[in-house]
Write a protein that holds these residues in place. Structure first.
Motif, PDB file in Angstrom:
ATOM      1  N   HIS A 291       0.821  -1.229   0.000  1.00 16.97           N
ATOM      2  CA  HIS A 291       0.000   0.000   0.000  1.00 16.97           C
ATOM      3  C   HIS A 291       0.851   1.274   0.000  1.00 16.97           C
ATOM      4  O   HIS A 291       1.973   1.257  -0.480  1.00 16.97           O
ATOM      5  N   GLU A 306      -2.634   0.189   7.904  1.00 12.98           N
ATOM      6  CA  GLU A 306      -1.668  -0.816   7.463  1.00 12.98           C
ATOM      7  C   GLU A 306      -0.421  -0.185   6.848  1.00 12.98           C
ATOM      8  O   GLU A 306       0.707  -0.596   7.131  1.00 12.98           O
ATOM      9  N   HIS A 359       2.874  -6.930   4.561  1.00 12.20           N
ATOM     10  CA  HIS A 359       1.517  -6.403   4.762  1.00 12.20           C
ATOM     11  C   HIS A 359       1.072  -6.656   6.197  1.00 12.20           C
ATOM     12  O   HIS A 359       1.691  -7.421   6.921  1.00 12.20           O
ATOM     13  N   ALA A 360      -0.024  -5.991   6.562  1.00 14.06           N
ATOM     14  CA  ALA A 360      -0.684  -6.322   7.821  1.00 14.06           C
ATOM     15  C   ALA A 360      -2.101  -6.759   7.479  1.00 14.06           C
ATOM     16  O   ALA A 360      -2.685  -6.296   6.504  1.00 14.06           O
TER      17      ALA A 360
HETATM   18 ZN   LIG Z   1      -2.239  -5.341   2.584  1.00 14.63          ZN
END
Ligand SMILES: [Zn+2]
Length: 460
Positions: A291, A306, A359-360
Motif C-alpha cells: 500500500h 496498514e 503487509h498487515a
Molecule cells: Zn495489505
C-alpha cells in the motif's frame, strides 16, 4: 453492562501480560552429587547442545529465550567445574557447563530430560581424564582427525551450502557433495582413509567437494557440517552452531536433545551465525512495503493504518539485510502510492533474487479475537515462506496462522521466489497495540530479516 466492563478489564490484562519475547529463563541449579543441571523457562523451548574442547564444555543454547538478568559465572564443583549463563544473542540464552582442565565427558552419555519443554534436567557422566581414548584414534594424518563422535577435516573455509547426501540402495555407501569448502590436497592425494570407527569403514575423498563413506548397513546417515575451522563429518542429527569461543583445537560435537512435548515446544530453529555475511552483495532482495499514499491498506483498531505499520518494518528489514551484505531495493521507501503492476515490474527489471512483500492483515472490527501472523507464497517462494514464518514464530510470541498458497498479484507476476508476510491483524485485540509499537515492529523486522538471511545462507 457490568459484564462488558469486566470483559474489557480481562482483555486488557491479557494484552498486558503478553510477553514481547517467546520465553524467559527462570532459574537453574546444579547438584554436584548427581552431576545434574536443572533449569526452567516460562514457555516450552527446544535446546540444542554441543560439546567444545579446551577446556571441555557442554554448550546448551535455548532459542527464543531471554535471560532478563545479569549473566552467571559460578564455580559448582571440582571436575564439573563451572556454570556460565548469558545472553548469547538477542534471542538465545546460552548455558555453558565447563569441566576441569584435562577432563572431558562422553557426549553419548549426556542425558536430557524435560517436562513440557519448560523444566530441563541435564545429567552428565563422570568426567574422564583426557588421554587413552584419543590415543587409539590417532591416525597422524595431517588435516584429519577422529573426534569423539565422528571425523574432522581441517579446511580454511567456513560456510557450507548445498550439502547433498545420497545413500546407496544397499545402504553401504553414503555420497556427500557440498559447496563452500575444499578438502585439503594431502587428503585428495591420499584418496582414502581406512577407519573402522563408528560404523564407518572408510572415507574416500572423491574430489575437493565430494566424499564417499563406506559404512555398515545399520550405520546412521552421515553428513558434513561446517565449523569455523573445518568440516565435521557427523551423524546426521544436527548442525554445528556458532562456536562459543573457537580455539585452534575446537571440534564441536553435536549432542542430540530429545524433543519435548510437541504441543508446547516452539518450532525447530536454525541459528544464524553472528558473523554471517553475504559476500560481494551478490544476492539482491526486493522489499515491498504494501500500500502507501492514497491507499492506506487495512484500517484497524484506533484508526491504525496498514501502510503506516508496514513501512517502518520494511525499512528496518532492508537496513538489517544491507548490514549483512545483501543488496536491497525497495518498491517504496516513503508514503507513496505504487501500483501492484509497478511492484512486480520493478523486481523483474532489477532481476531480484528474492521478493518479500510486507503487509498487515485485517478482518471486521467486530472480530478482535482474530490475531496472528501468516505468510503466503504462490509457487517458488514456498521454502522462503516456511523459513520466514518459522523464524517469526521462534523469535516472537504471536499466533501462528500458517504458511499458505494464494494467487496474489505480486506473487504471480514476480519472477523471483516471492512471499507476502502478513505481520498480524490491525483489527486484532492482541496484534493491533503491538503493531502500533515501534519496538515490536523492530522485533518483527529482525525476525523477518533473520528468516531471509537463513534462507540465503542455505540457498545461495
Ligand atoms: Zn495489505
Amino acid at each position: 453492562m457490568q459484564l462488558r466492563w469486566f470483559a474489557l478489564v480481562v482483555l486488557s490484562l491479557l494484552m498486558w501480560a503478553t510477553p514481547a519475547q517467546a520465553g524467559r529463563f527462570l532459574q537453574w541449579r546444579f547438584r554436584e552429587a548427581e552431576n545434574r543441571l536443572t533449569f526452567s523457562t516460562d514457555t516450552g523451548v527446544q535446546p540444542t547442545a554441543q560439546l567444545l574442547s579446551n577446556p571441555t564444555r557442554l554448550v546448551i543454547d535455548l532459542p527464543g529465550t531471554q535471560l532478563g538478568r545479569s549473566s552467571v559465572n559460578q564455580r559448582v564443583g571440582s571436575l564439573i567445574r563451572r556454570v556460565r549463563i548469558g545472553q548469547f544473542n538477542r534471542f538465545t540464552t546460552r548455558v555453558v557447563v565447563e569441566m576441569a582442565p584435562g577432563y572431558t565427558i562422553d557426549p553419548e552419555q549426556v542425558q536430557f530430560l524435560s517436562a513440557r519443554g519448560r523444566q530441563w534436567s541435564v545429567i552428565l557422566p563422570e568426567p574422564q581424564r583426557i588421554g587413552q581414548q584419543q590415543q587409539t584414534d590417532n591416525l597422524s594424518i595431517p588435516n584429519f582427525r577422529v573426534t569423539q563422535n565422528g571425523f574432522f577435516i581441517r579446511t580454511n573455509a567456513t560456510r557450507l551450502r548445498r550439502i547433498d547426501v545420497d545413500r546407496s540402495r544397499d545402504r553401504r555407501t553414503i555420497d556427500i557433495e557440498f559447496k563452500g569448502a575444499d578438502i585439503p590436497e594431502n587428503l585428495l592425494d591420499l584418496r582414502r582413509v581406512e577407519l573402522d570407527r563408528y560404523g564407518v569403514e572408510e572415507i574416500e575423498f572423491k574430489d575437493d567437494d565430494r566424499l564417499i563413506l563406506t559404512v555398515a548397513p545399520d550405520s546412521p546417515d552421515w553428513t558434513v557440517s561446517g565449523g569455523s575451522l573445518g568440516l565435521s563429518i557427523v551423524p546426521r542429527s544436527g548442525r554445528v552452531l556458532d562456536n562459543d569461543r573457537p580455539t585452534a583445537n575446537d571440534d564441536p560435537i553435536i549432542i542430540a536433545v530429545p524433543r519435548p512435548d510437541p504441543s508446547t515446544a516452539p518450532p525447530p530453529t536454525t541459528t544464524l551465525p553472528d558473523d554471517f555475511r553475504v559476500p560481494n552483495a551478490r544476492v539482491l532482495t526486493m522489499i515491498d512495503p504494501g500500500h502507501g499514499g492514497k491507499d492506506p491498506g487495512a484500517i484497524g483498531i484506533g484508526g491504525l493504518q496498514e501502510k503506516d505499520v508496514v513501512l517502518p518494518i520494511s525499512l528496518e528489514v532492508a537496513r538489517l539485510l544491507s548490514e549483512r551484505g545483501v543488496s536491497v531495493l525497495m518498491t517504496r521507501s516513503d508514503d507513496r502510492f505504487i501500483s501492484l503492476q509497478a511492484r512486480s515490474a520493478a523486481s523483474n527489471r532489477a532481476r531480484a533474487d528474492l521478493f518479500v512483500s510486507i503487509h498487515a492483515n485485517a478482518i471486521s472490527l467486530s472480530r478482535p479475537d482474530v490475531n496472528g501472523v501468516e505468510t503466503y507464497y504462490y509457487t517458488s517462494g514456498r521454502r522462503l515462506a516456511e523459513t520466514v514464518q518459522r523464524q517469526i514464530l521462534s523469535e516472537i510470541s504471536i499466533g501462528n496462522r500458517g504458511v499458505k498458497r494464494a494467487r496474489f498479484y505480486v506473487l504471480r507476476h514476480t519472477s523471483a521466489p516471492s512471499i507476502l508476510v502478513e505481520v498480524g491483524f490491525v483489527t486484532g485485540a492482541q496484534d493491533a497495540p503491538r503493531l502500533a509499537d515501534p519496538a515490536f515492529r523492530d522485533q518483527m523486522a529482525q525476525a523477518i530479516a533473520n528468516g531471509i538471511l537463513i534462507y540465503i545462507s542455505e540457498n545461495f
